[in-house]
Design an enzyme around this catalytic site. Structure first.
Site, PDB file in Angstrom:
ATOM      1  N   MET A  81       0.833  -1.201   0.000  1.00 25.77           N
ATOM      2  CA  MET A  81       0.000   0.000   0.000  1.00 25.77           C
ATOM      3  C   MET A  81       0.861   1.241   0.000  1.00 25.77           C
ATOM      4  O   MET A  81       1.878   1.284   0.656  1.00 25.77           O
ATOM      5  CB  MET A  81      -0.855   0.011   1.267  1.00 25.77           C
ATOM      6  CG  MET A  81      -1.831  -1.155   1.333  1.00 25.77           C
ATOM      7  SD  MET A  81      -2.946  -1.186  -0.038  1.00 25.77           S
ATOM      8  CE  MET A  81      -2.142  -2.330  -1.142  1.00 25.77           C
ATOM      9  N   CYS A  82       0.472   2.133  -0.723  1.00 29.97           N
ATOM     10  CA  CYS A  82       1.255   3.385  -0.810  1.00 29.97           C
ATOM     11  C   CYS A  82       1.148   4.200   0.483  1.00 29.97           C
ATOM     12  O   CYS A  82       0.381   3.866   1.372  1.00 29.97           O
ATOM     13  CB  CYS A  82       0.747   4.255  -1.948  1.00 29.97           C
ATOM     14  SG  CYS A  82       0.474   3.365  -3.476  1.00 29.97           S
ATOM     15  N   ARG A  83       1.895   5.241   0.529  1.00 31.60           N
ATOM     16  CA  ARG A  83       1.799   6.237   1.603  1.00 31.60           C
ATOM     17  C   ARG A  83       1.599   7.587   0.943  1.00 31.60           C
ATOM     18  O   ARG A  83       2.226   7.863  -0.093  1.00 31.60           O
ATOM     19  CB  ARG A  83       3.096   6.295   2.434  1.00 31.60           C
ATOM     20  CG  ARG A  83       3.539   4.968   3.065  1.00 31.60           C
ATOM     21  CD  ARG A  83       2.784   4.623   4.335  1.00 31.60           C
ATOM     22  NE  ARG A  83       1.488   4.040   4.079  1.00 31.60           N
ATOM     23  CZ  ARG A  83       0.599   3.732   5.026  1.00 31.60           C
ATOM     24  NH1 ARG A  83       0.877   3.961   6.290  1.00 31.60           N
ATOM     25  NH2 ARG A  83      -0.561   3.193   4.716  1.00 31.60           N
TER      26      ARG A  83
END
Ligand code: GLN
Length: 248
Positions: A1-3
């Protein structure tokens, strides 16, 4: 998952906002502390969008390399000062391409957008929702990814005149009903921030510089508040408000 992260406030350098904090977005690319879901690092590209007072639209700088692999960035970041920014580091969902166009922020006109998460059952689960978009929008997606489609769905609602908060809530409601997944969306027009939590972490902090809304705290200092899951956040320089998002 991105940030991802959005900031509104007193002008600061991109270096102060993204690179200098001990657990800032730069470090979150290789050592995120609060990531849920599948990925462990965010090395599949990054992007920064920021507002400059004499330009009508924000500037975007996106690359398909890990943020630490762009040796030009620290100098650029030290030389660039802004009072409004949206930035993201990406961990590509399995099966999705690593390309500059797949990195947030996506944008049009005054808007910058990012998605942290994944749409389950992609692409079949959301094919019916996508078919409501103009064919031209589908032909010109930045990348064949869930995040680029989510941006097209949000953008269609913004073009129709919905507020940023309503546009995000409407898309999360529709996509959440069609597909399991994580739908943490982040949107700014340079004067306000709207964000959703739907399966992943989000925090906000108001300090002497301004307001930050981010996937995770960038230091262990005081002032960070966690946003509960399934919430719409809308904020501007005058304050922040949280509304529960209903499952459809
Ligand atoms: N699913 C999106 C992509 O692959 C976002 C990824 C993420 O949040 N890690 O681009």
């Amino acid at each position: 998952m991105c940030r991802h992260l959005a900031y509104l406030g007193a002008p600061r350098t991109l270096r102060e906002l993204l690179i200098d904090p001990p657990y800032g977005l730069y470090r979150q690319s290789w050592a995120p502390r609060y990531m849920r879901g599948t990925g462990t690092v965010n090395a599949d590209g990054f992007g920064i969008g920021w507002y400059v007072s004499d330009l009508a639209e924000p500037v975007r700088y996106r690359r398909a390399v890990p943020i630490w692999g762009d040796s030009s960035l620290p100098g650029l970041a030290a030389a660039t000062r802004t009072g409004a920014v949206l930035a993201a580091v990406r961990s590509a969902t399995t099966g999705m391409p690593v390309a500059e166009g797949a990195s947030a922020p996506f944008g049009e006109g005054p808007w910058l957008f990012s998605h942290n998460g994944a749409v389950g059952g992609w692409p079949d689960s959301v094919a019916a929702l996508a078919s409501a978009l103009p064919v031209r929008d589908l032909l010109t997606l930045d990348a064949p990814t869930d995040s680029a489609l989510l941006w097209a769905l949000v953008r269609a609602r913004l073009r129709d005149g919905l507020s940023t908060g309503k546009a995000l809530a409407d898309v999360v409601g529709a996509v959440g009903a069609a597909a399991p997944g994580r739908l943490n969306l982040l949107l700014t027009d340079g004067t306000s921030i709207a964000a959703t939590t739907w399966g992943d972490s989000l925090y906000h902090r108001q300090d002497r510089h301004g307001l930050t809304v981010a996937s995770e705290p960038d230091d262990d200092g005081p002032g960070w508040t966690e946003v509960p899951d399934h919430t719409l956040v809308t904020a501007d320089r005058s304050g922040i408000s949280l509304t529960a998002l209903e499952e459809r």
